[in-house]
Design an enzyme around this catalytic site. Structure first.
Site, PDB file in Angstrom:
ATOM      1  CG  ASP A  91      -2.368   0.258   0.845  1.00  0.00           C
ATOM      2  OD1 ASP A  91      -2.722   0.078  -0.332  1.00  0.00           O
ATOM      3  OD2 ASP A  91      -3.152   0.639   1.738  1.00  0.00           O
ATOM      4  CG  ASP A 127      -8.832  -6.923  14.029  1.00  0.00           C
ATOM      5  OD1 ASP A 127      -9.621  -6.058  14.448  1.00  0.00           O
ATOM      6  OD2 ASP A 127      -7.636  -6.975  14.377  1.00  0.00           O
TER       7      ASP A 127
END
Length: 757
Positions: free
Chosen positions: A190, A353
């Protein structure tokens, strides 16, 4: 209810499991009834003494004997009695001691203190819920026929980390034991997106391009695939979702770029999915090979449990027993079809998450926790990095709580609703802890009473609750969490996290995902910029103690309460001084921390000599070796410029140069080796030595899991406060004197320097 489970799914349809919430509910009713019984002072003392003795006796007889008959009953009885004593104390506090009639200031301070105590009880009670049931899973075997195995993708997301940090994880990921044609490793960069490479700032664009090229070459060198995307949207979750559209493996292993996997990671986790078609994630512990800033600056890393061990070795197995374990962002395997069904990784919070796990639960999918260390990760090296990480966790949990409202989500059991609400409530501790730190200062400096009760009554109700809670916590978590350590970590985080939590409560969408810095090299000791609030707290506590001493020496009225609050302030000062010790950052010159290992080795010199020894620690770039015999070692090694190291059980001989040689007290010689790789296979071996064996990780973990008594732990804390905290104060004093000296230099001296230049 300790169970050893081999099936992927827990026996959720069993009568015992179905009745568990009912038993918990009945226990809560009994707890409330027992705590609310009225009693005289004599009866309270009598009952408290016998309950404390009973809890201590149960702890002494059944400690570390989990297989002994009656252990589960004893454990749950201790939890029940501990909570009963704490609740009894709170009922007494709320009904008989609030200083409402002692003035407005006393009423406000007293209510704040009582609220902090109620919060502490609530979090402690909910934290005990996972302890009522425990599950220990065993890995399931994979099919012997490789053609029956599915394709597994490995995602290694990275943003701005040093390519050398990614290197070890990438190498280890490509050599996990699994058919090569079924294993696909991807580096998700990224930091090399099209938008970053097209930055208008030419310098930033050049840095991004240079790093992108290094990561791309690194991936190609070790047989991985480089992936990136157009824009940096939604941080890590967006990066993972972009990879989902470019890959096709049935299962996905997610590894943070500093989480180096063991060779058997897939072997140990994949079998659960093949046995349970509803299983979404298998989570494994985050095992760290380097100390966090607290362990490093207080020098406790090698002989105490890690701060995260209680969560991964005690809480998560309990959550698993309730079917509530959750994805922790890394060191986990996930089923792609579930991600497709729920719309990929969710992106509303900074902890993708947990929210992704919640969405999977609402769809009827399950999770599992395998309590085996299968990765070697890195803690943040600096206190500022540590606080940044914890702020993200706390804000993310509160965001999940506020956005998804787990108490209303469909498909969740009552226990899951309670547990996921508690994950957010736990992160209210910074506010509660700050209140508790300030209360003795307020009452001593401003003469504001906090309670309307005698010290004898406070001890009669409070001491049994505190003692029972301490004994129970030691009984359950003694090997993975030493006494007072939780309090120290909370004190360290309280000042800095209070602001971030308050900001989030004001604007839940304000927090932005920030990558935790890892792999930092600290070339010298320095004082953290986050130390300033602890100077204020220490000065306030010292002033409060001074006022306490003055009032004790001048007033003639009863002084028991002054002594009680003064002792409280003194204890707080010990923790604050320890916090100062933590914020004096110790230098760390290694970017690659050494992992403890124990391998027999043979060291061959370029003069033909062969020396035998033990490899005691290693990283991907070097190692330490203790020679079995020091005889003639100096003469044989003094003129050797190249060494060949043969590690037992490893495929390749490693080569390197001698960095240092030290004579140990045992009479052995310690060698510091820096590797010099002749080929890629040698580097692969160098990574496998410290990180490849999960058995070695288990041994390292067990070596640190040792109990320590309350007295011993407190004396250790006191030594840290005096030595580390005192040294911090001396460093600050020396710096202030030096600055003052610079300011007092004659102006002519400055003029002369300018003219010379």
């Amino acid at each position: 209810m300790q169970t050893n489970v081999t099936p992927a799914a827990l026996p959720k349809n069993s009568l015992r499991h179905a009745l568990s919430p009912l038993r918990v509910g009945l226990g809560c009713l009994c707890l409330a009834y027992m705590a609310s019984l009225k009693a005289s002072a004599e009866t309270q003392w009598f009952a408290s003494v016998w309950i404390v003795l009973l809890v201590w006796l149960m702890s002494t007889i059944w400690r570390d004997r989990t297989s002994r008959p009656g252990y589960e009953v004893v454990r749950n009885a201790m939890i029940f009695l501990s909570l009963a004593m704490s609740l009894r104390y709170l009922i007494w506090r709320g009904t008989e001691t609030l200083p409402i009639q002692l003035g407005l200031a006393a009423a406000i301070a007293g209510i704040l203190l009582f609220a902090a105590e109620c919060y502490g009880f609530l979090v402690n009670a909910l934290r005990h819920l996972p302890n009522l049931r425990k599950t220990q899973r065993a890995a399931l075997p994979l099919p012997a026929d490789p053609s029956l195995l599915p394709v597994v993708d490995v995602y290694i997301p990275t943003y701005n980390e040093d390519p050398e940090l990614v290197r070890s994880t990438l190498i280890a990921a490509t050599q996990m034991r699994y058919p090569a044609n079924k294993l696909c490793v991807y580096v998700l960069d990224d930091g090399g997106t099209a938008s970053m490479l097209a930055e208008t700032d030419s310098l930033r664009a050049a840095v991004a391009k240079d790093r992108s090229n290094k990561i791309r070459r690194l991936a190609a060198q070790f047989g991985a695939t480089y992936l990136t995307r157009e824009k940096n949207e939604h941080a890590k979750a967006g990066n993972l979702n972009a990879a989902l559209t470019q890959t096709s493996g049935a299962f996905i292993v997610i590894l943070d770029c500093d989480h180096v996997p063991a060779e058997d990671f897939i072997e140990k986790t994949l079998g659960f999915f093949l046995a349970d078609h509803l299983l979404f994630v298998v989570q494994t512990p985050h095992y760290f090979v380097n100390p966090d800033p607290v362990e490093r600056n207080l020098a406790t890393f090698h002989h105490s449990p890690s701060e995260n061990d209680m969560f991964y070795n005690a809480i998560q197995p309990g959550l698993d027993a309730w079917g509530a374990t959750f994805f922790c962002g890394s060191a986990a395997m996930l089923r792609r079809s579930v991600l497709d069904d729920i719309g990929g990784f969710l992106q509303q919070t900074v902890t993708e998450d947990v929210e992704t796990t919640l969405r999977a639960f609402t769809k009827g999918y399950t999770t599992a926790y395998l309590n085996l260390p299968l990765i070697s990760g890195l803690h943040p090296e600096t206190f500022s990095g540590f606080i940044q990480q914890r702020a993200r966790w706390g804000q993310g949990m509160w965001q999940t709580f506020m956005f998804y409202k787990p108490w209303r989500l469909p498909g969740l059991s009552l226990i899951k609703r309670i547990l996921f609400a508690n994950f957010a409530l736990f992160w209210g501790f910074p506010i509660s802890r700050l209140i508790l730190l300030l209360m003795p200062v307020i009452t001593l400096l401003l003469s504001i009473p906090l309670v309307d009760a005698s010290v004898i009554d406070i001890i009669a109700y409070g001491a049994p609750a505190l003692i029972c809670s301490t004994i129970t916590t030691q009984f359950i978590h003694g090997k993975v969490r030493w006494p007072f350590i939780s309090y120290l970590y909370e004190v360290l985080q309280s000042v800095h996290l209070t602001g971030s939590i308050m900001q989030l409560l004001h604007n839940p969408r304000a927090p932005q995902f920030k990558v935790t810095p890892k792999g930092e090299i600290l070339d010298k000791d320095f004082v953290s910029t986050l130390a300033k609030p602890f100077y204020i707290l220490s000065l306030l506590s010292a002033a409060a103690l001074g006022m306490c001493a003055y009032r004790l020496g001048t007033q003639t009225e009863p002084r028991e309460m002054l002594l009680f609050v003064g002792a409280w302030a003194l204890l707080d000062l010990v923790f604050i001084l320890c916090a100062l010790g933590v914020t004096l950052e110790r230098r760390q010159r290694r970017a690659h921390p050494r992992a403890c290992v124990r391998y027999p080795v043979e060291v061959s010199t370029d003069t033909g000599s062969v020396l035998r020894g033990i490899l005691v620690d290693a990283s991907a770039t070097g190692a330490s070796i203790e020679l079995m015999s020091a005889k003639d070692a100096n003469a044989q090694l003094r003129h050797s410029t190249h060494l060949a190291i043969r590690v037992e059980g490893m495929p390749q001989t490693l080569h390197g140069r001698l960095q240092n040689m030290t004579l140990l007290e045992s009479g052995r010689v310690s060698l510091g080796i820096m590797y010099r790789f002749n080929n890629i296979e040698e580097e692969r071996t160098a990574v496998a030595v410290p990180y490849g064996s999960s058995e070695q990780l288990i041994k390292n973990l067990e070596r640190r899991h040792r109990r320590r008594s309350v007295v011993s732990a407190f004396l250790t804390l006191l030594r840290q406060a005096i030595w580390r905290g005192g040294w911090h104060i001396l460093v600050i004093g020396a710096n202030m004197i030096r600055r003052l000296g610079d300011k007092l230099q004659p102006a002519t001296t400055v003029t002369e320097k300018k003219s010379c230049s």
